[in-house]
Design an enzyme around this catalytic site. Sequence first.
Site, mmCIF file in Angstrom:
data_model
loop_
_atom_site.group_PDB
_atom_site.id
_atom_site.type_symbol
_atom_site.label_atom_id
_atom_site.label_comp_id
_atom_site.label_asym_id
_atom_site.label_seq_id
_atom_site.Cartn_x
_atom_site.Cartn_y
_atom_site.Cartn_z
ATOM 1 N N ASP A 449 0.934 -1.346 0.187
ATOM 2 C CA ASP A 449 -0.080 0.054 0.082
ATOM 3 C C ASP A 449 0.749 1.233 0.049
ATOM 4 O O ASP A 449 1.702 1.526 1.144
ATOM 5 C CB ASP A 449 -0.909 -0.136 1.229
ATOM 6 C CG ASP A 449 -2.097 1.074 1.093
ATOM 7 O OD1 ASP A 449 -1.791 2.049 0.636
ATOM 8 O OD2 ASP A 449 -2.967 0.854 2.100
ATOM 9 N N HIS A 450 0.869 1.944 -0.932
ATOM 10 C CA HIS A 450 1.582 3.275 -1.226
ATOM 11 C C HIS A 450 1.487 4.176 -0.334
ATOM 12 O O HIS A 450 2.311 5.263 -0.158
ATOM 13 C CB HIS A 450 1.545 3.732 -2.463
ATOM 14 C CG HIS A 450 2.974 4.047 -3.175
ATOM 15 N ND1 HIS A 450 4.054 4.785 -2.379
ATOM 16 C CD2 HIS A 450 3.700 3.741 -4.531
ATOM 17 C CE1 HIS A 450 4.926 4.858 -3.293
ATOM 18 N NE2 HIS A 450 4.889 4.371 -4.540
#
Length: 479
Positions: A449-450
């Site tokens: 998850d950026h």
Amino acid sequence: MAQVLEFKLPDLGEGLTEAEIVRWLVDVGDVVAIDQPVVEVETAKAMVEVPCPYGGVVTARFGEEGTELPVGAPLLTVAVGAVDAAGATGGDTADAGAAARPEPAASAGSPETSGNVLVGYGTGAPAARRRRLRPAPVAATAAAPASAPAPAAPAPAVAAAVATAPQTARPVLGGPSAGTGSPQDGPVAVISPLVRKLAREHDLDLRGLTGTGPDGLILRADVERALKVPATDAVAAASPPAHAGQSATARGERVPLRGVRGAVADKLSRSRREIPDATCWVDADATELMAARAAMNAAGGPKISLISLLARICTSALRLHPELNSVVDMEAREIVRLPEVHLGFAAQTERGLVVPVVKDAHTRSAESLTGEFARLTEAARQGALTPADLTGGTFTLNNYGVFGVDGSTPIINHPEAAMLGVGRIVPKPWVHQGELAVRQVVQLSLTFDHRVCDGGTAGGFLRYVADCVEHPAVLLRTL
């Protein structure tokens, strides 16, 4: 004195609101003990057996196998006290019939019920031997004209309870019996709330259908068939033969998205909508890791699995990079870093993909992890995973190499922040100590998850995992 109690589909926990009937474990007329499993249902989490909190004679079942019921819908009715009455002699049939009218559920302290309605919570009393009671003589008497003399019944309370309760799952909407009213005015032989809802959504009159279930019961398949036929005919009539392929969608097989498959679809769709994911990958020389595992197993004791070693590497990497063991709270606009590592692993079963969770994986040794992976894998194959086994994960390990593939870009298991994918380990040419050699090579991929970290953190995590795979001694620094 017998009273008929209604047992409803209980709250199965974990926010589950419905379940599909997979298999009935009892029939109408069977004698059941308190907390005896009576039906096997499949929820969005797992397959579970539902125990009945009452002991007595089953007088009715609600729902065919394959029917989806909401929590709180009737499952079956039980004539409580009917078994004791069966051994009595004499008695008045009319009084027995009055006693068989449905009563409110008994209190938890009653000797006729355990009061336990949650799956997996029961007294543990041994199940009674199943035997079938045959109430046919009294049932026939109830249907005969009032002027006809009633034959003697050997078990008045039991027969009356069974005769007065519905023998099949056919609740009526009102009106005369099916044998006296016209098809337009009479009751509809349908049990499932899902069937009624489906017909209501498509403005379909159930009275115009012929049910294919027992005694004309209208099933979900009957409704779907009625909805499909007009659409198919319309497409076929509107399309010339040259474009007949355009109606393939209408003619194709339709598989309902429900149960485990439906839950997977919902979770993965939500993950794609909410999580801005990215993937990085690296090839690693796993020759030394395979040799270390062989040495461990040669030393005696329980065999160590490869996935347990990879799990041990993951928990060590997460301690160095806690950003990847977190969840995102968008309402509070906060990243919540979690102190424990509950490690999920993807397992393919006949019912679809499930992700059992090894709780507190960061505290376990490779030997302990091996045992827990084996237990959860076997439970997944048997369809015996509990909701607790399938929830609470903080990081997922996906060993897709068992399918014979090298790489993948997996979808994150919402609401987690990352997933490590492991491809197959195969001999490949590799430069080792300055020379070309054949080594055991594996591709590792990390989808993250950026929002919780940038590429530098993700790359550092993946590089550490690859270093431990190539040089297992690196793990000694963190033990």
